[in-house]
Design a protein around this motif. Sequence first.
Motif, short mmCIF file in Angstrom:
data_model
loop_
_atom_site.label_atom_id
_atom_site.label_comp_id
_atom_site.label_asym_id
_atom_site.label_seq_id
_atom_site.Cartn_x
_atom_site.Cartn_y
_atom_site.Cartn_z
N LEU A 94 44.98 41.30 32.19
CA LEU A 94 45.48 39.95 31.91
C LEU A 94 45.12 39.01 33.07
CD1 LEU A 94 46.98 38.00 30.09
CD2 LEU A 94 49.14 38.82 31.08
N ALA A 95 45.20 39.49 34.30
CA ALA A 95 44.82 38.66 35.46
C ALA A 95 43.34 38.27 35.39
CB ALA A 95 45.11 39.40 36.76
N ASP A 96 42.48 39.23 35.01
CA ASP A 96 41.05 38.92 34.84
C ASP A 96 40.85 37.89 33.75
OD1 ASP A 96 40.31 40.93 36.72
OD2 ASP A 96 40.21 42.46 35.13
N GLU A 97 41.58 38.05 32.66
CA GLU A 97 41.44 37.15 31.51
C GLU A 97 41.89 35.74 31.88
OE1 GLU A 97 39.88 36.91 27.63
OE2 GLU A 97 39.76 38.43 29.18
N LYS A 98 42.94 35.62 32.66
CA LYS A 98 43.39 34.28 33.09
C LYS A 98 42.30 33.59 33.91
CE LYS A 98 48.37 35.23 33.23
NZ LYS A 98 49.53 35.39 34.11
N LYS A 99 41.59 34.34 34.75
CA LYS A 99 40.48 33.77 35.52
C LYS A 99 39.36 33.34 34.58
CE LYS A 99 41.38 36.58 39.59
NZ LYS A 99 40.94 37.76 40.36
N ALA A 100 39.10 34.14 33.54
CA ALA A 100 38.07 33.79 32.56
C ALA A 100 38.44 32.52 31.81
CB ALA A 100 37.86 34.95 31.59
N TRP A 101 39.73 32.37 31.47
CA TRP A 101 40.18 31.15 30.79
C TRP A 101 39.94 29.93 31.68
CZ3 TRP A 101 45.60 33.51 29.48
CH2 TRP A 101 45.46 34.46 28.47
N ALA A 102 40.24 30.05 32.97
CA ALA A 102 40.02 28.93 33.92
C ALA A 102 38.53 28.61 34.02
CB ALA A 102 40.60 29.28 35.29
N ASP A 103 37.68 29.64 33.99
CA ASP A 103 36.23 29.45 34.05
C ASP A 103 35.74 28.72 32.80
OD1 ASP A 103 33.58 29.91 35.25
OD2 ASP A 103 33.30 31.25 33.52
N ILE A 104 36.28 29.08 31.65
CA ILE A 104 35.91 28.41 30.40
C ILE A 104 36.28 26.93 30.48
CG2 ILE A 104 36.51 28.21 27.95
CD1 ILE A 104 36.78 31.34 28.01
N ALA A 105 37.48 26.64 30.96
CA ALA A 105 37.93 25.25 31.08
C ALA A 105 37.06 24.47 32.05
CB ALA A 105 39.39 25.21 31.53
N ALA A 106 36.57 25.13 33.09
CA ALA A 106 35.74 24.46 34.09
C ALA A 106 34.33 24.17 33.58
CB ALA A 106 35.66 25.30 35.36
N ARG A 107 33.81 25.02 32.68
CA ARG A 107 32.42 24.90 32.26
C ARG A 107 32.20 24.34 30.86
NH1 ARG A 107 29.00 29.94 33.33
NH2 ARG A 107 30.08 30.54 31.46
N TRP A 108 33.25 24.32 30.03
CA TRP A 108 33.08 23.94 28.62
C TRP A 108 34.09 22.87 28.22
CZ3 TRP A 108 28.85 25.85 26.24
CH2 TRP A 108 28.24 26.95 26.84
N THR A 109 33.69 22.01 27.30
CA THR A 109 34.56 20.97 26.77
C THR A 109 34.41 20.91 25.25
OG1 THR A 109 35.24 18.68 27.04
CG2 THR A 109 32.88 19.09 27.05
N ASN A 110 35.24 20.10 24.61
CA ASN A 110 35.20 19.95 23.15
C ASN A 110 35.21 21.31 22.44
OD1 ASN A 110 35.08 17.18 23.52
ND2 ASN A 110 32.86 17.11 23.34
#
Length: 159
Positions: free
Chosen positions: A72-88
């Motif tokens: 879950l900790a890894d996944e939370k980091k992945a979610w933050a990475d998605i928010a940083a690199r992707w929009t819409n």
Amino acid sequence: MKKLLVMLFMLVTCSVFAQVEKNGTIYKKHPYITIVTNSTALFVKQDWVGLAKVYADTAKFYDPSSPRKQTLADEKKAWADIAARWTNIKVVQVGYPDGLAYDKDPFTVQSWWKVTAVNKKTKKTATFEMVQFDMFNKAGKIGTEVSYYDLTPLMNAAK
């Protein structure tokens, strides 16, 4: 003739009883299906706190972007990475999810999605389809999530 009728009756009877064995039940509506649908909405809204609440603390995640299971900790980091690199980011349900209540396995929700996102750096759009399997623990939390999708559209949009 009598032997033939008896034999035919036996074959029909055996085939009927052979089809009685079940491995579980498939649900079209179930509270766990609602949890998965709501979790997707939380993902799109980028409500990471709310999203994390649907998972067990010991949840494991499997998907094509990572060579090993994620915590879950890894996944939370992945979610933050998605928010940083992707929009819409848009996620559209394809068909309807199935709740699979197998006799000896955890309750699993199988769902299909069409995902679209725009890369913030290149402004290119990635579109792909995904199938997801969410397995629930006895506490009603997602304990395992397995996602299958093609990474190619994401990689191409990032170039």
